[in-house]
Design an enzyme around this catalytic site. Structure first.
Site, PDB file in Angstrom:
ATOM      1  N   ASP A 136     -58.553 110.749 -12.934  1.00 24.88           N
ATOM      2  CA  ASP A 136     -59.206 111.597 -12.910  1.00 24.88           C
ATOM      3  C   ASP A 136     -58.131 113.346 -12.937  1.00 24.88           C
ATOM      4  O   ASP A 136     -57.239 113.256 -12.410  1.00 24.88           O
ATOM      5  CB  ASP A 136     -59.933 112.062 -11.710  1.00 24.88           C
ATOM      6  CG  ASP A 136     -60.435 113.887 -11.462  1.00 24.88           C
ATOM      7  OD1 ASP A 136     -60.490 114.368 -12.307  1.00 24.88           O
ATOM      8  OD2 ASP A 136     -61.817 113.291 -10.391  1.00 24.88           O
ATOM      9  N   ALA A 146     -73.588 107.639 -13.254  1.00 23.36           N
ATOM     10  CA  ALA A 146     -73.488 109.502 -13.388  1.00 23.36           C
ATOM     11  C   ALA A 146     -74.006 109.475 -14.775  1.00 23.36           C
ATOM     12  O   ALA A 146     -75.111 110.324 -14.569  1.00 23.36           O
ATOM     13  CB  ALA A 146     -72.269 109.134 -13.672  1.00 23.36           C
ATOM     14  N   ASP A 191     -77.671 102.760 -13.841  1.00 25.39           N
ATOM     15  CA  ASP A 191     -78.671 104.107 -13.583  1.00 25.39           C
ATOM     16  C   ASP A 191     -78.904 104.558 -14.406  1.00 25.39           C
ATOM     17  O   ASP A 191     -80.024 105.979 -14.215  1.00 25.39           O
ATOM     18  CB  ASP A 191     -78.321 104.307 -12.276  1.00 25.39           C
ATOM     19  CG  ASP A 191     -79.371 105.241 -11.566  1.00 25.39           C
ATOM     20  OD1 ASP A 191     -81.031 104.377 -11.323  1.00 25.39           O
ATOM     21  OD2 ASP A 191     -79.358 106.537 -10.625  1.00 25.39           O
ATOM     22  N   GLU A 222     -83.362 109.341 -22.553  1.00 25.26           N
ATOM     23  CA  GLU A 222     -83.719 108.647 -21.326  1.00 25.26           C
ATOM     24  C   GLU A 222     -85.589 110.161 -21.005  1.00 25.26           C
ATOM     25  O   GLU A 222     -85.388 111.059 -21.853  1.00 25.26           O
ATOM     26  CB  GLU A 222     -83.388 109.516 -19.687  1.00 25.26           C
ATOM     27  CG  GLU A 222     -82.238 108.368 -19.644  1.00 25.26           C
ATOM     28  CD  GLU A 222     -81.554 109.207 -17.807  1.00 25.26           C
ATOM     29  OE1 GLU A 222     -82.229 109.793 -17.685  1.00 25.26           O
ATOM     30  OE2 GLU A 222     -80.621 108.121 -17.808  1.00 25.26           O
ATOM     31  N   HIS A 261     -83.611 105.862 -13.494  1.00 25.67           N
ATOM     32  CA  HIS A 261     -82.236 106.805 -13.067  1.00 25.67           C
ATOM     33  C   HIS A 261     -82.441 107.085 -10.928  1.00 25.67           C
ATOM     34  O   HIS A 261     -83.129 108.180 -10.915  1.00 25.67           O
ATOM     35  CB  HIS A 261     -82.625 107.896 -14.020  1.00 25.67           C
ATOM     36  CG  HIS A 261     -81.208 109.035 -13.828  1.00 25.67           C
ATOM     37  ND1 HIS A 261     -81.006 109.879 -15.028  1.00 25.67           N
ATOM     38  CD2 HIS A 261     -80.557 109.958 -12.476  1.00 25.67           C
ATOM     39  CE1 HIS A 261     -79.771 110.413 -14.505  1.00 25.67           C
ATOM     40  NE2 HIS A 261     -79.946 110.325 -12.809  1.00 25.67           N
ATOM     41  N   ALA A 288     -79.859 109.506  -7.061  1.00 26.95           N
ATOM     42  CA  ALA A 288     -80.448 110.457  -5.923  1.00 26.95           C
ATOM     43  C   ALA A 288     -81.573 110.435  -5.386  1.00 26.95           C
ATOM     44  O   ALA A 288     -82.058 111.618  -4.677  1.00 26.95           O
ATOM     45  CB  ALA A 288     -80.007 111.972  -6.389  1.00 26.95           C
TER      46      ALA A 288
END
Length: 531
Positions: free
Chosen positions: A170, A230, A255, A260, A278, A281
């Site tokens: 990162d 992500a 995911d 999509e 997805h 969340a």
């Protein structure tokens, strides 16, 4: 009454927050783009999740829109560049579903490592395939994190709890933060070479798109298990399929997908591939949290100017907003003054903060100053769009701060280097300073000359040589033109040297008067300013 349009399904509790704060809400889910364009001019705010897509056309039609709030992290569905240019703040809720998404990534790691979906399907089909599924342990293996921010750091915490070694790639991760988290900061090639498992936790940007290309994936260990919870587009999906078939990848769990909803995908049906639609969340707690957060954030901005979790505007807390507001007003007026007297454009801008203001959150103050500066030449510019416009124009911006100010509790100074012209081949600097006096913005310095003047709505600015009789002649000319003087402020370097006059007047003088003043031998520069 301010109005907010809720364009995607949100918790009813979010609607109650808006109503309790005195904000009218309309819930219209599933609108076509054309229908959204028709109604968006009626709203101050737009709350969305991922289905509603405020693109450039929608934002162009949003004549009253102040804020777009995304209940969640990803903002792929929002044209942030268009919103910034329009002066619309874009907010998200990066913390509301962080735990949920991190937990889903860990669940997908386990699912792929132990081949749980396939084993479940075979077991329920009556096959009892106990010998057909040999999994791998997570403990004491190396997890490679691509992205170690809000969600990635939570994945790291959970992986360390599972006795995993964690390495992280990162560019924004500091060595201090890596030590605090207990992870090892590495470059991407090192991560690819060492990781037994890889999970991704970065947004989809030009820099991160296809970060796991075919070339990158081929550098990984044989037997790697890959998880992406992500964003689709971070990984070369065709390469993943090929590497699963060849056995180089032992498993993968996604995911998210490049397209999509993913009704079909090259990865579907691949050996030891786990897919979810997805769901990162998708927990009751997360959906409630992000809905409540986005409603509070949008309401705070609309009603008080507080900015939280904005992607194109400096954050301002509700506690800071009242204290920053007078300084932002002063800065905007200083910028406007500088912009109106910088006739040939600018190459460099320097902002100096002295005294108490230097210890405040200066980003919104700077944004206000730049808005005033650019508005003189660019028209409809505001605090949201100004920093981006200045950056795109290539103008150098420098900020400095000094804890004390010689005269005032706080002082803001702006220096603008104008572009070279035929008459001024080197260009030149325009320098102004202002302060709050009795809580009101005042100009206290022009071209290094001290004076204390108002920002009158109509101001005649005269730069002249200090000679006897000039002020009388100036007053007489204004009187003859029926222009009434409201305020008069003077500054000079020394007797007979350069001087400044700021004259607040009750009406805009005729152009012929300005021409006569400009023609006087004592006058170096004259300009009618408006504030």
């Amino acid at each position: 009454m301010p109005k907010v349009l809720i364009g995607d399904t949100l918790s009813p509790a979010a609607v109650e927050i808006f109503k309790a704060r005195g904000i009218e809400t309309d819930i219209k889910v599933g609108l076509s783009k054309e229908d959204l364009i028709k109604i968006i001019p009626d709203y101050d705010g737009l709350a969305v999740r991922s289905a509603c897509k405020p693109d450039a056309d929608v934002i162009a039609a949003a004549t009253n829109l102040k804020v777009i709030g995304r209940a969640g992290i990803g903002v792929d569905n929002i044209d942030i560049k268009a919103a910034t240019a329009k002066g619309v703040v874009v907010m998200n809720t990066p913390f509301g579903n962080a735990i949920t998404t991190a937990e889903h990534a860990i669940a997908m790691l386990f699912a792929a490592a132990r081949q749980i979906p396939a084993a479940n399907a075979d077991t329920q089909a009556g096959k009892w395939p106990k010998s057909g599924y040999m999994g791998v342990e997570l403990s004491y293996k190396t997890l490679g994190l691509i992205g170690c921010g809000n969600i990635g750091s939570r994945v790291a915490e959970r992986a360390i709890g599972l006795k995993m070694k964690v390495v992280a790639y990162d560019p924004f991760l500091t060595e201090e933060r890596a030590i605090e988290l207990g992870v090892e900061k590495v470059d991407l090639d090192t991560l690819l070479a060492r990781a037994d498992f890889i999970t991704l936790h970065v947004p989809l940007t030009d820099q991160t798109k296809n970060v796991l290309s075919r070339e990158a994936l081929e550098k990984t260990k044989k037997g790697l298990i890959l998880v992406n919870c992500a964003r689709g587009g971070l990984v070369d999906e065709e390469a993943v399929r090929d590497l699963l078939e060849s056995g180089h990848l032992a498993g993968a769990a996604f995911d998210v997908f490049a397209v999509e909803p993913a009704k079909e995908n090259v990865l579907f049906g691949a050996k030891n591939f786990v897919a979810t639609p997805h769901l990162g969340a998708a927990t009751a707690e997360a959906q409630e949290n992000v809905a409540l957060q986005v409603a509070e954030q949008m309401a705070d901005y609309i009603l008080t100017g507080a900015v939280t979790n904005a992607l194109n505007m400096p954050s301002v807390t509700a506690e800071e907003a009242p204290r920053l507001k007078p300084f932002a007003t002063l800065a905007e007026k200083l910028g406007s003054f500088a912009g109106q007297i910088s006739d040939y454009g600018y190459e460099e801008v320097v902002i100096e903060y002295e005294g108490e203001v230097s210890e405040l959150n200066r980003k919104p103050i700077t944004a206000a100053l730049l808005a005033g500066l650019l508005r003189a030449s660019r028209g409809d510019v505001n605090m949201v769009s100004a920093p981006a416009i200045l950056a795109d124009s290539g103008v150098k911006l420098t900020e400095t701060k000094t804890e004390t100010s010689p005269v005032y509790d706080s002082l803001i100074r702006i220096k603008v280097k104008t572009k070279a012209t035929k008459n001024s081949p080197e260009g030149g600097w325009r320098t102004l300073a202002g302060a709050l006096i009795a809580g009101k913005p005042r100009i206290v310095e022009v071209k290094g000359m001290a004076l204390e003047g108002d920002f009158s709505p109509v101001t005649l600015y005269v730069n002249n040589i200090d000679k006897p009789g000039f002020i009388g002649a100036l007053g007489q000319m204004l009187g003859e033109a029926k222009v009434n003087i409201a305020t008069f402020h003077l500054g000079r370097q020394e007797a007979g040297g350069e001087a400044i006059a700021l004259i607040g007047i009750d009406s805009t003088p005729p152009a012929s008067l300005v021409e006569k003043l400009d023609a006087l031998p004592q006058v170096r520069y004259v300009k009618v300013l408006s504030f």
